[in-house]
Design an enzyme around this catalytic site. Structure first.
Site, mmCIF file in Angstrom:
data_model
loop_
_atom_site.group_PDB
_atom_site.id
_atom_site.type_symbol
_atom_site.label_atom_id
_atom_site.label_comp_id
_atom_site.label_asym_id
_atom_site.label_seq_id
_atom_site.Cartn_x
_atom_site.Cartn_y
_atom_site.Cartn_z
ATOM 1 N N HIS A 121 0.841 -1.214 0.000
ATOM 2 C CA HIS A 121 0.000 0.000 0.000
ATOM 3 C C HIS A 121 0.870 1.256 0.000
ATOM 4 C CE1 HIS A 121 -3.124 2.899 1.281
ATOM 5 N NE2 HIS A 121 -3.999 1.966 0.969
ATOM 6 N N ILE A 127 1.843 4.943 1.148
ATOM 7 C CA ILE A 127 0.869 5.765 1.863
ATOM 8 C C ILE A 127 0.287 4.933 2.995
ATOM 9 C CG2 ILE A 127 -1.323 6.999 1.709
ATOM 10 C CD1 ILE A 127 -0.725 7.570 -1.194
ATOM 11 N N GLY A 130 -5.776 4.593 5.450
ATOM 12 C CA GLY A 130 -6.643 5.389 6.320
ATOM 13 C C GLY A 130 -7.230 4.585 7.464
ATOM 14 N N VAL A 131 -7.585 3.324 7.210
ATOM 15 C CA VAL A 131 -8.164 2.501 8.268
ATOM 16 C C VAL A 131 -7.168 2.277 9.404
ATOM 17 C CG1 VAL A 131 -9.849 1.365 6.802
ATOM 18 C CG2 VAL A 131 -7.553 0.431 6.958
ATOM 19 N N GLU A 135 -7.416 3.177 13.305
ATOM 20 C CA GLU A 135 -7.093 2.193 14.338
ATOM 21 C C GLU A 135 -6.084 2.756 15.342
ATOM 22 O OE1 GLU A 135 -6.498 -1.088 16.732
ATOM 23 O OE2 GLU A 135 -8.148 -0.681 15.333
#
Length: 218
Positions: A121, A127, A130-131, A135
């Site tokens: 990723h 990058i 976002g998840v 978290e």
């Protein structure tokens, strides 16, 4: 006879066109004058900057590596591990820099190219997902709530929901993610805590949202 006419043509005087009149040009705007660097020694020197911000910053005698202090350490990684049940590769909080149990906490996550999610990723543009930012912020919320005086239990603490989450800017390898989580509502009877969270890189918001935590007693 033809040869005589040709020789006369060569010897005849040639009339040259008159010289064109010179035209003077008066510019409407004054001409720019550039300083002579030889007469100004200070202009001939070059300065190297590490970023565009540094180019606009005032000059310092102190080297840049000595100019900025490190984040304070209110809680180190060993103390964090004593509170949170998470372990590699899912422990996403490295240090707590401000802590008010049951109220708020500010913590950091050092984002490095060695993080295990970067190979996928993305391979050409690393990058932080976002998840995983969400978290990490939820884990900071866990540090706020997993305290005896609050009633949170390490064995019964869950991330219950998120709302109004926005991702403002990408977080890349080399960034330091600074996360602030603040308790806004606590329903101790039902074991529900609502929190506001914001994450920053370089003082700019990169992620924000509302978090719902479910906790039970031991």
């Amino acid at each position: 006879m033809a040869a005589s006419a040709f020789s006369n043509a060569l010897l005849s005087p040639v009339t040259l066109p008159s010289k064109p009149k010179s035209i003077s040009f008066q510019p409407k705007f004054p001409l720019l004058k550039f300083p002579n660097t030889r007469s100004h020694p200070s202009l001939s020197k070059t300065t190297t900057f590490c970023s565009s911000d540094a180019a606009n910053a005032p000059q310092h005698d102190t080297p840049i590596e000595l100019r900025y202090p490190a984040f304070p350490s209110v809680m180190d990684i060993n103390q964090i591990r004593d509170i949170l049940p998470h372990r590699f590769p899912f422990l996403l909080v490295d240090r707590v820099i401000e802590y008010n149990p049951g109220v708020s906490a500010v913590a950091i996550k050092n984002v490095t190219i060695n993080d295990n999610f970067f190979p996928g990723h993305f391979p050409e543009r690393p990058i932080m997902p976002g998840v995983l930012m969400v978290e990490a912020m939820a884990q900071v919320g866990g540090l706020v709530m997993l305290q005896p005086e609050v009633g949170g239990s390490r064995e019964n603490f869950f991330f219950a929901g998120i709302d109004k989450v926005r991702f403002r800017k990408p977080v890349i390898a080399g960034d330091t993610l600074v996360m602030r989580m603040t308790l806004t509502k606590l329903q101790k009877r039902f074991g529900i805590a609502k929190m506001d969270g914001k994450a920053y890189v370089g003082g700019e918001v990169v992620c924000e949202g509302e978090f719902l935590m479910a906790m039970g007693s031991e």
